[in-house]
Structures are given as C-alpha cells and as structure tokens.
Write an enzyme that holds these catalytic residues in place. Structure first.
Site, mmCIF file in Angstrom:
data_model
loop_
_atom_site.group_PDB
_atom_site.id
_atom_site.type_symbol
_atom_site.label_atom_id
_atom_site.label_comp_id
_atom_site.label_asym_id
_atom_site.label_seq_id
_atom_site.Cartn_x
_atom_site.Cartn_y
_atom_site.Cartn_z
ATOM 1 N N CYS A 342 0.833 -1.201 0.000
ATOM 2 C CA CYS A 342 0.000 0.000 0.000
ATOM 3 C C CYS A 342 0.871 1.257 0.000
ATOM 4 O O CYS A 342 1.524 1.547 -0.989
ATOM 5 C CB CYS A 342 -0.972 -0.032 1.177
ATOM 6 S SG CYS A 342 -2.408 1.066 0.947
ATOM 7 N N HIS A 439 -3.661 -5.522 1.200
ATOM 8 C CA HIS A 439 -3.449 -5.853 2.601
ATOM 9 C C HIS A 439 -3.925 -7.288 2.839
ATOM 10 O O HIS A 439 -4.941 -7.713 2.300
ATOM 11 C CB HIS A 439 -4.241 -4.915 3.510
ATOM 12 C CG HIS A 439 -3.738 -3.507 3.505
ATOM 13 N ND1 HIS A 439 -2.544 -3.140 4.072
ATOM 14 C CD2 HIS A 439 -4.281 -2.373 2.996
ATOM 15 C CE1 HIS A 439 -2.366 -1.841 3.929
ATOM 16 N NE2 HIS A 439 -3.397 -1.353 3.264
#
Length: 522
Positions: A342, A439
């Site tokens: 991310c 994630h």
C-alpha cells in the site's frame, strides 16, 4: 460498556474475549465502539471502513463486520489532524481542536448506529476510548461517559497492572470524575497480571472498599493474545518485543530453529497503518522480524518490508531524514530484496503527486525510484475486499485494498498479483523489488511462503525445511491461513475470561438502553 484508566490497558482485547465467551454461551452478541482513533482499519463487506479492533470483535461474535460497530473512526495524519470516517465513509480531514468542538454533532449518527445494532442483539459490549478520566474532553463527549449517559450503559473500568500504579489509576479515576459519571461504574477488572495472582488479592480488596465497585476479575497476562491484530502502534511495539530484534536464532514465536533465518527489516515510520499485515510473518518458522525504530540504522537483512502508511508523503520524508533511503539502496546493491504494501508500494515508485492536497499541501515528491511506477493521490478512497493469485502461479491470495490514489506506469506490466483477473502491483526487472496494494497478502500460508521464497528464502518453497516445519513436522503447527491462528487465540482468550472474570456478574450488570428506538426498530 468497558472503559479504561488509559490507552492500551487492554480494552479491545477484553471486549473481544467477553464477546467470544458470551457468544459461546448462546447469546447473540455484537460489539460497538462509538469513536475509535486508529490507523489499523478493516473493510466491511459493504465497502465501508471501521477500526480493525471492531472487526476482530465481530469475528469473536461470529458475525461479519458492520460500519455500525464503529460509527466514528479517526485516522491520524500527523500530530494535530486526522481523517474523519463516519459510518464507514470518509467525511473530512479535521484538526484536533476543531474536532473537539464539532464531535458532539456526531452523537446522532453514533446513536443511530448503536440502536440499529441493539435491535438485533441480546447483548452489546461497548468499548470506550482512551481514558475514562479525561475530564478535559467530557464536554460533548461521545467516546466514554457521554455515550454511557446517552444510552444508560453501566460501566466496567479496566486498569493495567503491568504498567504500574494500577491502584492509584483506578481509585484516582473515581476521584476526578463527576459524581454522576463515577456512579455509572459498577465494577472493575485488573488486567495483565504477571506471576502469582494471589499477591494482588489485597490490592483488589482495597480498590473494592475504596470505590464501592465490584471486583470482577484479576486477569493474568495471556501470551496467546499477541497473535491478535494490534489496535495501535503502541500495541504493535508490545507484540514485536516478543520477536528477537537482535537477529537471534529464534522464529517469531520464540521457538529455537535451525539457521539460516530469513531476516525481514521493517522501518517503523510514524504513520504506519494496517500493520497487522506483519502478524502472519511473526508466526512463520524461519522468519525473524527486525523492527527498526527512528535513530537506528537498517540492519543487514534479506528483505526490507515497507508497510502501509496513513501519510505516504510525510512518512517518506521521515524515511529520508533517517537516511533509510540510503540504507535501502545499499541493500539493493548487495542483492537484497524490498517489498512495499500500500503506502510502502507508493514509496517505491518514481513520484508521488498530491495535486488536490489529500495529505497536506498540494505538490509532488520523488519516490525511491525502485519501481517504474508513479502515484497520483486523490480524495477518492478505494475500499474493496478482493482475491486472486500470485501472478504466473495458482497460489491464492485474498485481502482488501484501502488506499487513496492510483498507481500507474510501465512497471505494472510486470504485476505481482492478478486479482479478479486484473493485474495488480509491480515487480522490477531485476525481480528484487515488488509492491502491492493488497493488505492481507501474507495471510494465506502458501502465498506467504511463495513471497518469502521470492525474497531469497528457497527453503520456504514446497519441500524446503521451513515449509515442512510449518506443516506440522519437526514440531511446527502453522495453519494454512492466519485466520485459523486468530480463531485459536480468540478461543483461548474466551477460556481465559471464563477462568479469571466473573462473567455472570458482568452479564448481570447489563441493562436495556434508554431509548424507545430499540423496540421500534425490532
């Protein structure tokens, strides 16, 4: 309602334990936290966003997470401001002082969410935020006594004996609270006792006599809870403290194991977010995590892992100020690997542009230049649960995306993953650098091992010694998916609560919330 004498006294964990214990008794239990402040967040099935702790508590109840379980979420972006999430959706970016003035206006949304949950539950276990004794924040409070007053919730106060001063913190809370607020506290729990619990029986008796509150439990420290996702960065440091930070030859659970280890260095940047991505790595035999605090150099390692960030540009500036960028470049020159998740993925690219001032002043900064991609931040947030495969394999991955902005460039022609048939992430031409927005990419053990093998750990491939240890041979027992480890920890926590907390007395405290809305909605 479970409130605490301070932050990180174990409220989130105890609520999860109570939720699982009462659920195992056959009750329909739901968790609720009116206001949370955390950069560790979760995506709900309907595309909303709540605190990771409430998602864990929902799991403890055996239900899917819901935005109503955490209607107000503050995600800090610096020392004085935070992103404001209301009922799962980003509403604004607010300064701390401005939020204190406007938070009372959020109470209707908080109560709306609470009553929706109450209409479909036998029991709501509510978690407070921070300290119950923050009388400077009592006006317009929606997180602790203000909420308890609004719904007529009895309060159980939690103190942490491990940090010291637990008698003074519990008794002192009663002293500073307004009498009507102090009267809402019906009992107390002392958490994280180490050693012989009989040594604190006199302490429990003193607190009970001095306050008039019922002593509901003296809870010993339970190492199994460190498998659970941490609520904030302070909890992360507690969990990582169990990992050998000096490269000692132990795996993430402290078990002795043969060398060589795969060493993963993790720079702990100020705005680190969704860091439960690290949890599966802590449980993997043959892996040692090396958390790197500010003021320290990046150690010699096999893989540098850059986790998510709530403020990518600000954290990148800190990374440079610490000269970790130079350490990373030297690491790559020696043949080492780097992975970004991310915000960490965004840092690995050539540039990060913020034309609309999503994270601060509008502008653009240079990235680390290790991946041939560029990122443009925007106010639009991508929230999605998704699944797929590691590119070029049949190894399944699943998780969620939670980011603001879009990453593009020729580097994406070599994707790391393929999610819902679409390429995702990027891999450098050398194969040493890779990044993803996903994630949870390490949660599936097969995917975790494949990524570790890519990072130079050939023994993590099927048939290798670490692969076989984790399959239950040579004393190992790593589940195929990290969710199973979380379930085991929740069951252990519930059993712990049954043993050390008077659950019947806790349940007897529960009262109907003071609103006709519950009956109307039911």
């Amino acid at each position: 309602m479970v409130q605490g004498t301070g932050s990180s006294v174990g409220k989130s964990t105890l609520v999860a334990g109570l939720a699982r214990a009462f659920t195992r008794r056959g009750l329909k239990v739901l968790p609720f936290k009116p206001q949370n402040m955390s950069n560790n967040a979760a995506v709900t099935p309907n595309g909303g966003e709540i605190g990771r702790a409430q998602a864990l508590q929902a799991r403890a109840c055996g239900v899917l997470p819901d935005v109503d379980m955490n209607p107000v979420l503050l995600k800090p972006q610096g020392e004085t401001g935070a992103q404001l999430i209301v009922q799962g959706r980003r509403q604004d970016t607010v300064a701390a002082r401005a939020y204190q003035k406007q938070k009372g206006k959020l109470l209707p949304a908080v109560l709306e969410s609470f009553y929706r949950l109450a209409a479909r539950a036998d029991l709501i276990v509510v978690e407070g935020a921070g300290s119950a004794s923050e009388i400077n924040l009592r006006a317009r409070d929606i997180a602790n006594m203000g909420f308890a007053q609004a719904v007529n919730a009895p309060v159980v106060l939690v103190g942490d004996i491990d940090r010291g001063g637990v008698i003074a913190s519990l008794v002192g809370t009663q002293v500073v609270l307004a009498p009507e607020d102090a009267a809402r506290i019906k009992g107390f729990i002392v958490n994280r006792m180490r050693g012989d619990i009989t040594l604190f029986h006199d302490g429990m008796d003193f607190i009970a006599r001095r306050t008039g509150w019922a002593p509901l439990g003296l809870v010993p420290d339970l190492p199994a809870v460190r498998t659970l996702p941490a609520e904030d960065a302070a909890d992360l440091m507690v969990n990582l403290a169990s990992v050998a930070s000096d490269g000692a030859q132990v795996d993430g659970n402290g078990r002795g194991c043969p060398v060589p280890l795969l060493r993963i260095a993790v720079p702990l940047l100020p705005l680190i977010a969704n860091f439960d991505d690290l949890d599966p790595l802590r449980s993997e035999p043959g892996v040692t995590l090396l958390p790197v605090k500010r003021g320290e150099r990046l150690p010699e390692c096999d893989l540098v892992l850059l986790p998510g960030s709530k403020g990518t540009i600000a954290d990148l500036a800190v990374l440079r100020a610490e000269e970790w960028d130079k350490d990373i470049l030297s690491h790559v020159a020696r043949g080492g690997h780097v992975m970004g998740v991310c915000g960490g993925y965004q840092m690995l690219g050539r540039t990060i542009a913020d034309p609309s001032g999503t994270e601060g002043e509008p502008g653009s900064v240079a990235g680390l230049g290790l991946l041939d991609v560029e990122t443009v931040l925007s106010h639009e947030k991508n929230l999605e649960e998704t699944s797929g495969f590691i590119e070029g394999t049949h190894t399944a991955v699943s998780g969620y995306e939670m980011h603001m902005g879009r990453t593009f460039g020729v580097g994406r022609e070599r994707p790391l993953l393929r999610l819902k048939t679409q390429p995702e992430g990027a891999v450098s031409a050398s194969g040493q650098i890779y990044g993803t927005y996903l994630h949870g990419v390490f949660a599936n053990r097969a995917a975790r091992l494949a990524l570790l093998a890519r990072s130079g750990g050939a023994d993590f491939a099927p048939g290798g010694q670490w692969y076989e240890i984790g399959r239950g041979r040579s004393g190992g027992s790593v589940p195929d998916h990290h969710d199973a480890a979380i379930e085991q920890a929740l069951d252990a926590l519930a059993a712990h609560m049954e043993m050390y907390v008077d659950l019947d007395a806790v349940l007897a405290l529960a009262v109907p919330p003071c609103s006709a809305h519950v009956a109307e909605k039911a």
